[in-house]
Design an enzyme around this catalytic site. Sequence first.
Site, PDB file in Angstrom:
ATOM      1  N   GLU A 306       0.824  -1.216   0.000  1.00 29.42           N
ATOM      2  CA  GLU A 306       0.000   0.000   0.000  1.00 29.42           C
ATOM      3  C   GLU A 306       0.855   1.262   0.000  1.00 29.42           C
ATOM      4  OE1 GLU A 306      -4.149  -1.437   2.033  1.00 29.42           O
ATOM      5  OE2 GLU A 306      -2.647  -0.671   3.414  1.00 29.42           O
ATOM      6  N   ASP A 379      -8.753  -8.500   3.978  1.00 25.60           N
ATOM      7  CA  ASP A 379      -8.432  -7.443   4.941  1.00 25.60           C
ATOM      8  C   ASP A 379      -9.457  -7.317   6.054  1.00 25.60           C
ATOM      9  OD1 ASP A 379      -7.169  -5.380   6.167  1.00 25.60           O
ATOM     10  OD2 ASP A 379      -7.665  -3.855   4.675  1.00 25.60           O
ATOM     11  N   GLU A 407     -12.412  -1.912  12.086  1.00 29.85           N
ATOM     12  CA  GLU A 407     -12.358  -1.119  10.860  1.00 29.85           C
ATOM     13  C   GLU A 407     -13.505  -1.443   9.903  1.00 29.85           C
ATOM     14  OE1 GLU A 407      -8.667  -1.560   8.772  1.00 29.85           O
ATOM     15  OE2 GLU A 407      -9.391  -0.562   6.960  1.00 29.85           O
TER      16      GLU A 407
END
Lengths: 715, 715
Positions: A306, A379, A407
């Site tokens: 990333e 993820d 998240e």
Amino acid sequence: MYVRKYILLLGLMVISVKVSAESGEALWMRYLKLPSDLQSLYIPYAQVYFEEGSSTIEVAKQELAQAFVGLTGVDIKFQKKPFKCSLLIGKNVNQFWNIPDIEKNLKKCANEGFVIRSVKRNGVRRIIVTANTDAGILYGTFALIRLMQTGCPLDSLNIIERPKYKFRLLNHWDNLDGTVERGYAGRSIWWNRKETLDALKHQYLTYARANASIGINGTVLNNVNANPKVLDQEYIEKFARFADLLRPYNIKVFMSINFSSPVIIGGLPSSDPLREDVQQWWNQKVKEIYEAIPDFGGFLVKANSEGQPGPQDYGRSHADGANMLARALEPYGGIVMWRAFVYSPSGDDRAKQAYDEFVPLDGQFRDNVIIQVKNGPIDFQPREPFSPLFGAMEKTPLMIEFQITQEYLGFSDHLVYLAPLQKECLDSDTYVKNEGSTVAIVTNGTLFKHQYSAIAGVANIGRDINWTGHHFAQANWYAFGRLAWNHNLKPEDIAREWIKMTFTHDSVFVESVLDIMMRSREAVVNYMTPMGLHHLMGWDHHYGPAPWTDIEGARPDWLPRYYHNASEEGIGFNRSKSGSNAVSQYAEPLCSMFNNPKTCPQNLLLWFHHLPWDYRLSSGLTLWQELCYHYYRGVDEVKLMQKKWDRLRGRIDDERFEHVQHKLKVQVREAKWWRDACVLYFQTFSKMPIPYELERPEHDLDELMNLKFDMKNHN
Amino acid sequence: MYVRKYILLLGLMVISVKVSAESGEALWMRYLKLPSDLQSLYIPYAQVYFEEGSSTIEVAKQELAQAFVGLTGVDIKFQKKPFKCSLLIGKNVNQFWNIPDIEKNLKKCANEGFVIRSVKRNGVRRIIVTANTDAGILYGTFALIRLMQTGCPLDSLNIIERPKYKFRLLNHWDNLDGTVERGYAGRSIWWNRKETLDALKHQYLTYARANASIGINGTVLNNVNANPKVLDQEYIEKFARFADLLRPYNIKVFMSINFSSPVIIGGLPSSDPLREDVQQWWNQKVKEIYEAIPDFGGFLVKANSEGQPGPQDYGRSHADGANMLARALEPYGGIVMWRAFVYSPSGDDRAKQAYDEFVPLDGQFRDNVIIQVKNGPIDFQPREPFSPLFGAMEKTPLMIEFQITQEYLGFSDHLVYLAPLQKECLDSDTYVKNEGSTVAIVTNGTLFKHQYSAIAGVANIGRDINWTGHHFAQANWYAFGRLAWNHNLKPEDIAREWIKMTFTHDSVFVESVLDIMMRSREAVVNYMTPMGLHHLMGWDHHYGPAPWTDIEGARPDWLPRYYHNASEEGIGFNRSKSGSNAVSQYAEPLCSMFNNPKTCPQNLLLWFHHLPWDYRLSSGLTLWQELCYHYYRGVDEVKLMQKKWDRLRGRIDDERFEHVQHKLKVQVREAKWWRDACVLYFQTFSKMPIPYELERPEHDLDELMNLKFDMKNHN
């Protein structure tokens, strides 16, 4: 504060109960007075011999004293001589009794384990808590406290414990400016604080006690997306001060580093791991750190992931990069945790990329490198299959990374008890050696006999008075620690402990809340991403639903449609042999099972398959219908959770009761938002009606697509 | 337009159906082709003898021709000679057959009634439609058309009808500037239009046909809060042009006047009804009107009510004012409708004031004055008891005023079928003479033998393409007309007619929609104002819930708390003998029944009583619990209506289907808004929990109290 207990339906009784207002600051270490029948069980153990020792022994002793008086109302009498004591704690206390199997059991306890044993001699009951190390005494003491907090009788204890993982870590994604990436409980407790360290000491010690009480023995204090400045002398000193505070609690500090640090803060022309000047720079930096922190734990590295820099920037491999750091840390006993969270937009199915990139490197890593692998291949979704890396690198220790912060699971607004998610992953059988090669066995070092084993959880901690935003998010911190200590524990047992310690022993409350917690994970899967769907969240916030997102120029693998592939033909990601063939990364019989939609578990069906809307499931329903039922069930479950909570008013303090009540209201609303958004959006492709016995959606698709997400309301 | 009929659950069939898109403009006069089995029933009657006559006869003939070809696909052949015809229509057609009981029955038909008779002679079937007047022929023709529209067999008809009320009126609350007070379907069809009369002719004739089809024979073209300018020559001319258009359809025009007109537009120093100059002015004005409109119906007057001027401004009584106008109108056969909707903020219980003010005037009004009384004593609430004025003025004709526009029932956003509300009132027994003295019998002139009888509905009509905003609001226009013609009709029978004419004969659709409509009124009572609560709406808009409203300086009797009186002690308006004693305005046994909370109907309990929250009802539940259940039931009923509607997709045109679908979604949302607002607000007083088996509220009270109402979204 007096709380009027509301009249029940057809109410027969009106009872007034005194309940204290509570902020949640004390976590599960409230040490409030127990019911009197329990007090009387424990008061006989107030005569204590606590062997003197290090600061670790001292904090354990203080904790016991504090807990005992709180729980029983009676002060411990610490005695100099053991013989009149009913409770003996220390590495050497067995010498007074010489009970042979205690000696034997101690051998099984290794470094951090402990033995707790009830002994009856000459009609006198005693408890012995012993261990091989001060850390073991610390954990044994907290275990004994927990037994009292949860109301266990103490007269026939025979406990031998040792942790399943060597490193049990929290990862704080805390930035040096005080923000927390994916943090939903206020700003960082570590960075950019205005208060003096003295003023913060109580907070840090509560943090340390909480972690010690559940066996966490390491913490990474800064974000994996690391600011290179963390290696400046200023920050090394700050790390050192935190290390000093945490050391008595057997917690080591770790640091996330930026791979380009030699260039950025070292002024070198390159960060190429094969260059000698780079290696020297790191050796020197590590030396500086260990001078400040002699028991420093090591580095956590996110590289070539990333947008983070890494060895591939110089044509080197992950092994080259990791090994350079490992060599620098090795003389001091430090480790490198190197993250395998890599994927690129141009490449193959994102779910396959970590495996493809890391498996060929197996055998190339130095002994003190551990590869940190997220539990699933994408993820931290509400549900994923386990990452196929687990079991695929026999020569390399792999650690598992869970996310405690939510998240993708509603931030700190949604009540989701994560232990079932983590347990599901840990118990997954990889079949890499034989049946029973679970992810837990692979990662705890047992299966392939690795020296190091580790498990990490991305922390959900911030400056909020209750630490985690949602009172129930504390349970996820707690349960992560408990599972890291012993992955054989059952989520429901962990939850029951936590409820009793955090709220009350009132059995109606305990069992109702247990039920709420145990429903919560499947609920969120159902209202967000059922049947193997994943990553339908808004691409920039990961909070609400946005399966429709189409952002020009955005990485396709950051957009929901990359994952759901909905069209008039059907929905799902074809990862079978006719698709991306991600199934082939799993050992048999998993590979074949996942590959066939008839044998693929229904809760992962659309993870591995793209299927037509009218695909007929074993239930007799079409895929479309089943999907609708799942989304609706998710909402119904949250409504049920809310109803169950609501009738508990008066059984705990109003302050936390109402806080949770409000959050549940938000969760119901947002579960509907999720349900309606996904069902209505997918309906534009399926063109089929929502089964008629289901309530109609509350929202219009247009309206939902135009909702603006305001992060300010969620931090 | 092709509509894919969606696959049913476990769908067995996929069918494509051709359905036309429809705007709703044609109302219930769509005249689309019937199923072929029905066509074949009616085609034999295509040979028609239609007796020549007035323009009324001509429009009836045209209507029949249009309907017949539409419904059957076959053009009527109008014949000059009766003997070969199968359908004969006209005042004198019985002369050809001389059937004795037709002559006899005609005597029962009075001015506007009709006879429809199937006759079989020499093996030939014929239908005779006959009447004493052209109006009777018009209504008889529409009745015959309705029989065909609803699929009735025609071979054994023996129908004798006459209307129950002499005047059956729509009241348009249309202002001369084109706005409509309490109108939710766009601006006025009558006033401030830019188009030429020619361009609007189709619209006006549709209006006229629709009203003629249900027997409406009068219309008040301007708001009861009357602009004095309406008496200017300019507006008299406009009224005359509308009268010309409506006359063939047997519809008279009426006018609302402002009592101060002599001062405001006449330039007189006073409008005192006992002054001769004032009387002369009115006489002259009436003369002008009748010169322009020879069949002008008369005046509607709101005087000394909500700020409108009236005779009391000059120390005169309502009778003085009404009689002055009545004398002016009498020579021409006109009537005065004088509204009894009076109340003042300083006075007694608002519910009592109209009675207290008007009953003493009984016997003082001239014969051509009718007192117009709202159905309930307050103001068009979802449920009220009937006004105690009904039956209390033996010497004065009282007309009943219903509201078709849904001022307090969700505007044109909520599906509420009003016929059950109206029927409930009309069927209410006043007991003033003996058992069976229903409001209908009191107002239709039967009980006290009055020359005039009338019934009025406040229109819900505007410029919207579908006339009424909500497609189902058309049903309220329709049903009002049908009940005004015959209050003995059952709401479900009226609804079934309307559904078949407006949508389809598909029996699944008809029965499902009938069920939706029949549930709808009790649903709105439950989610807005159950158990006798009333006027909880926002004081300035009357749309959403605002039981908390507290506006400084506002008239207390315009604020919800005046009506609900909620406090920690309880809720409700004490109108029993220990309170305002409004019960005494009702005849026995009603007075005693209402006075005792044990015998008071539960659906009016809080209308007549203030009761403690823990008051125990016959159900065994407390008042608070029962109130909660009612609010929740209201929402559940709307959800059920929504589900029932949703599965009808494909059975009618998508255009109307989706329009209604969207409105139902809004209604569900707003029903929850109502429920949560009222339950949460009243809970601040009751301090009791919402029964735990009920879903928790979706909203927070604070949030609901801060919602701003935007009228723009509701017009």
